[in-house]
Motif scaffolding. Structure first.
Motif, PDB file in Angstrom:
ATOM      1  N   GLY A 308      -1.824  -7.083   0.349  1.00 19.72           N
ATOM      2  CA  GLY A 308      -2.461  -6.690  -0.915  1.00 19.72           C
ATOM      3  C   GLY A 308      -1.346  -7.148  -2.000  1.00 19.72           C
ATOM      4  O   GLY A 308      -1.913  -7.520  -3.230  1.00 19.72           O
ATOM      5  N   ARG A 309      -0.107  -7.391  -1.660  1.00 20.32           N
ATOM      6  CA  ARG A 309       0.979  -7.871  -2.734  1.00 20.32           C
ATOM      7  C   ARG A 309       0.509  -9.240  -2.930  1.00 20.32           C
ATOM      8  O   ARG A 309       0.420  -9.852  -4.089  1.00 20.32           O
ATOM      9  N   ARG A 310      -0.033 -10.085  -1.833  1.00 20.10           N
ATOM     10  CA  ARG A 310      -0.310 -11.436  -2.224  1.00 20.10           C
ATOM     11  C   ARG A 310      -1.452 -11.550  -2.897  1.00 20.10           C
ATOM     12  O   ARG A 310      -1.670 -12.360  -3.882  1.00 20.10           O
ATOM     13  N   ILE A 311      -2.576 -10.641  -2.513  1.00 14.92           N
ATOM     14  CA  ILE A 311      -3.746 -10.603  -3.312  1.00 14.92           C
ATOM     15  C   ILE A 311      -3.659 -10.645  -4.705  1.00 14.92           C
ATOM     16  O   ILE A 311      -4.186 -11.237  -5.527  1.00 14.92           O
ATOM     17  N   VAL A 312      -2.837  -9.456  -4.929  1.00 14.18           N
ATOM     18  CA  VAL A 312      -2.738  -8.996  -6.419  1.00 14.18           C
ATOM     19  C   VAL A 312      -1.972 -10.032  -7.235  1.00 14.18           C
ATOM     20  O   VAL A 312      -2.364 -10.682  -8.392  1.00 14.18           O
ATOM     21  N   PHE A 313      -0.850 -10.525  -6.574  1.00 13.23           N
ATOM     22  CA  PHE A 313       0.023 -11.285  -7.430  1.00 13.23           C
ATOM     23  C   PHE A 313      -0.665 -12.681  -7.696  1.00 13.23           C
ATOM     24  O   PHE A 313      -0.766 -13.190  -8.863  1.00 13.23           O
ATOM     25  N   GLU A 314      -1.157 -13.197  -6.734  1.00 13.20           N
ATOM     26  CA  GLU A 314      -2.022 -14.742  -6.797  1.00 13.20           C
ATOM     27  C   GLU A 314      -3.116 -14.332  -7.848  1.00 13.20           C
ATOM     28  O   GLU A 314      -3.242 -15.415  -8.742  1.00 13.20           O
ATOM     29  N   GLY A 315      -4.010 -13.564  -7.728  1.00 14.17           N
ATOM     30  CA  GLY A 315      -5.028 -13.383  -8.449  1.00 14.17           C
ATOM     31  C   GLY A 315      -4.601 -13.003  -9.923  1.00 14.17           C
ATOM     32  O   GLY A 315      -5.291 -13.588 -10.729  1.00 14.17           O
ATOM     33  N   LEU A 316      -3.731 -12.331  -9.986  1.00 13.02           N
ATOM     34  CA  LEU A 316      -3.403 -12.255 -11.541  1.00 13.02           C
ATOM     35  C   LEU A 316      -2.454 -13.211 -11.969  1.00 13.02           C
ATOM     36  O   LEU A 316      -3.062 -13.593 -13.303  1.00 13.02           O
ATOM     37  N   ALA A 377      -1.422  -0.567  -2.137  1.00 14.66           N
ATOM     38  CA  ALA A 377      -1.434  -0.185  -0.995  1.00 14.66           C
ATOM     39  C   ALA A 377      -2.467   0.407  -0.513  1.00 14.66           C
ATOM     40  O   ALA A 377      -3.290   1.425  -0.615  1.00 14.66           O
ATOM     41  N   ARG A 378      -3.424  -0.794  -0.453  1.00 16.14           N
ATOM     42  CA  ARG A 378      -4.975  -0.348  -0.374  1.00 16.14           C
ATOM     43  C   ARG A 378      -5.700  -1.750   0.422  1.00 16.14           C
ATOM     44  O   ARG A 378      -4.984  -2.577   0.709  1.00 16.14           O
ATOM     45  N   LYS A 379      -6.852  -1.219   0.737  1.00 15.43           N
ATOM     46  CA  LYS A 379      -7.603  -2.417   1.600  1.00 15.43           C
ATOM     47  C   LYS A 379      -7.846  -3.565   0.856  1.00 15.43           C
ATOM     48  O   LYS A 379      -7.954  -3.569  -0.212  1.00 15.43           O
ATOM     49  N   ALA A 380      -7.686  -4.927   1.601  1.00 13.27           N
ATOM     50  CA  ALA A 380      -7.827  -6.208   1.056  1.00 13.27           C
ATOM     51  C   ALA A 380      -8.957  -6.339   0.196  1.00 13.27           C
ATOM     52  O   ALA A 380      -9.018  -6.943  -0.892  1.00 13.27           O
ATOM     53  N   SER A 381     -10.339  -5.674   0.674  1.00 14.37           N
ATOM     54  CA  SER A 381     -11.507  -6.199   0.039  1.00 14.37           C
ATOM     55  C   SER A 381     -11.273  -5.296  -1.332  1.00 14.37           C
ATOM     56  O   SER A 381     -11.919  -5.788  -2.188  1.00 14.37           O
ATOM     57  N   LEU A 383      -9.036  -4.598  -3.291  1.00 17.62           N
ATOM     58  CA  LEU A 383      -8.127  -5.396  -4.148  1.00 17.62           C
ATOM     59  C   LEU A 383      -8.491  -6.735  -4.515  1.00 17.62           C
ATOM     60  O   LEU A 383      -8.416  -7.019  -5.723  1.00 17.62           O
ATOM     61  N   THR A 384      -9.089  -7.502  -3.719  1.00 21.96           N
ATOM     62  CA  THR A 384      -9.932  -8.701  -4.196  1.00 21.96           C
ATOM     63  C   THR A 384     -10.764  -8.489  -5.183  1.00 21.96           C
ATOM     64  O   THR A 384     -10.821  -9.247  -6.142  1.00 21.96           O
ATOM     65  N   GLU A 385     -11.802  -7.393  -4.997  1.00 23.18           N
ATOM     66  CA  GLU A 385     -12.532  -6.991  -6.019  1.00 23.18           C
ATOM     67  C   GLU A 385     -11.960  -6.776  -7.386  1.00 23.18           C
ATOM     68  O   GLU A 385     -12.325  -6.981  -8.166  1.00 23.18           O
TER      69      GLU A 385
END
Lengths: 396, 396
Positions: A308-316, A377-381, A383-385
């Protein structure tokens, strides 16, 4: 809140000022704006999306079926205190006695009791900010004063300046509150910083209130963050506040613990007796299961948070509109949006434009006013959305 | 308690005096003497011998199975607040709004929050004694002062002298604490006494903290005791403190409620937020079941208590060694033994000689020092045996 016209409105003036003036949670305020929006992805509170694992629930159900519905030990049932000692012994690689552990009705109650133990009117407690708002509120409801020391912020990364902290100590200071890994910043003290903080407290004869509840959530490959356990002696002035909420997805169970020198046993027992009079046995049985059988689940939670941290950091980061740094610990991304300084207004706006719920930095005290906190702290899908929605909203 | 030789013993002096000096429960002290005696009949705490009924436990288990393990409303789930409104509407024969009810983590937490709302250092709260010791302790831990007004005692019967109560009111007085039916004395205010107490509070502009948790346990054929609900207006300065513990045999669940003017909603929510941050949803579901489906069980409990009261009163009276009066309400027999004035010593002695556990009057403050409290919310055979043992011990 308009209450002027309700019956008894005049009575509010007759309440104790510390109660009357306790602030509404700045997070809940934004939640109240957005909570009924269909499809909103709620990343505003410090709670994962997994229900409590079944093996933990089964322990509670068995206890209920066994008729364990009576009053019990105010310090916690012996079985849970023993399980806490085993857990600490494993995690910190040194022996712990069950006599050091006191079961509470939430991490929040651990805060309340710790504050009651050491500070009242005329006393000051120092807290680096931005910080979990309930610390400051609990201190001030109790009549003591919270002295906020803003952390330094450079390119989205928070650091703690020990000289600034030392400069805030006065003859009225009773404790330093140290939350590491930290909510909302992700700041995580090194072992050397822990030692320096302890040395500072020793030098001034003051307490450390240690909130290490996110200690398992680190992203450097280590099994845990540095802890005051690594640097302290048994009888140092350190009170640890803990909770079952995060590691074992038990936010709704309301159970935590205090770790303190055993010599305080009767005093802590009394403060539990005169505030909630103990925790349900069936919830404590669930706690034993969590501690003794929960390692696989904790590992799963940490792996999920890392993703989740990776998805959010990279996405933002890809928006090129934000200032942020990947957090060393805990499970929050704190970030600010370029050119936007009013985080409360921005959080409300993002409910409407992105349908994503974030906590405004204003809720966390001096130093974080312009930021937003996102719980990953949540499922990847999800967070991606959420990140995709934020990207669109910020690009608009 | 010898703690002088434990590591960190010197640290006790560094705690806040109000915390350091909080008294150990005088009841627990005697329990610690006797709790390991085989066959001891424990009548020392305010708890029946029935486990929570199955229909209540099932509601909690269903909620757990449904995954209701997350954070929830700080004031309580809407379904429970609605159930509380229905229950009050039925019991008091007048309409109640759900907005008046706030779910807490025990009757004890209701006390703590009520005290925090209205009193701090420099404030006084008046309490008729003997009384439940946790009131005085909660007041003093919070830094306020408990002013005890001993009730009058004549031939084992306690009465409240309103002139004495009025004489204790000063410019610092913030509230009268009124527990009716009373623990430990069984004193139960008449409707006229309720009206007079309210008039006194109105005249001085002070609060009434109403503890009516034993309101269903009366023995005059009425469905309930007189209540401040019978005499007050909606916006009077009255805070009701309540618990699920007694009516529904839920002592071990740790859930209660506060009833207050809705205008205090945000303030009470904040005080819950900053002390325990709410109650588990699955426990609240159990509360809904108790309120909506619990009347047959409550009736059974009251019938059992009535029989217990008869056994204990008649059995003790037959010794010709005691001074006592059958209590009007609650489920305790308070009595003193002729020629014996040291109740703590006597309670310890009766653990050894009668193998019966009683609470010493010294635990309940001024006016009850020479008495003993016996809880008769227990099956008749236990009470018959306990009384026979006490008869033999007192005859010796």
């Amino acid at each position: 809140m308009t209450t002027d016209t309700l019956p008894g409105a005049g009575l509010i003036a007759e309440l104790r000022p510390e109660a009357r003036n306790a602030p509404e949670s700045g997070i809940v305020e934004v939640m109240n704006h957005g909570r009924l929006r269909p499809g909103l992805i709620p990343l505003w509170v410090g709670e994962g999306d997994l229900p409590t694992p079944e093996f933990i629930m089964r322990a509670a159900m068995k206890s209920l079926a066994d008729g364990e519905t009576f009053y019990t030990w105010q310090r916690g049932i012996p079985e849970l205190r023993e399980a806490l000692a085993r857990y600490h012994t494993r995690l910190y690689g040194q022996p712990f006695s069950a006599e050091r552990f006191f079961v509470t009705g939430s991490g929040m109650q651990s805060v309340q009791i710790a504050v009651r133990m050491i500070a009242g009117p005329g006393d000051e407690l120092i807290i680096p900010t931005p910080a979990w708002p309930n610390f400051v509120a609990a201190i001030e409801v109790g009549g003591a004063k919270a002295v906020c020391v803003p952390m330094d912020l450079d390119q989205g990364r928070f650091t703690l300046d020990l000289d600034k902290l030392a400069a805030a100590i006065t003859s009225r200071t009773r404790a330093l509150i140290v939350n590491s890994p930290a909510n909302p910043t992700g700041w995580t003290a090194t072992r050397d910083e822990m030692a320096a903080l302890l040395a500072l407290a020793r030098k001034h004869g003051i307490w450390i209130i240690a909130d290490e509840i996110y200690g398992r959530f680190v992203y450097n490959g280590e099994a845990r963050a540095a802890s005051f356990h690594d640097v302290m002696d048994e009888d140092d002035r350190v009170l640890f506040l803990q909770t079952f909420s995060k590691n074992w997805a038990m936010t709704g169970w309301r159970m935590g613990w205090i770790e303190a020198p055993p010599v305080f046993g009767q005093i802590i027992e009394n403060l539990i007796q005169y505030s909630t009079s103990g925790s349900p046995v069936f919830i404590q049985r669930a706690g034993v299961a969590a501690l003794d059988e929960g390692e696989a689940f904790v590992a799963e939670q940490i792996a999920r948070a890392a993703e989740g941290r990776r998805i959010v950091f990279e996405g933002l980061k890809a928006t090129n509109r934000v200032s942020l740094s990947a957090p060393d610990g805990a499970f929050y991304q704190f970030f600010s949006v370029d050119g936007r300084t009013e985080s409360r207004k921005l959080a409300v706006e993002l409910c409407d434009t992105a349908n994503v719920g974030l906590a405004p930095g204003t809720a966390f005290g001096p130093g974080g006013e312009t930021g937003l906190r996102l719980c990953f702290a949540r499922k990847a899908s999800d967070l991606t959305e959420a990140v995709a929605r934020l990207q669109r909203a910020l690009a608009a």
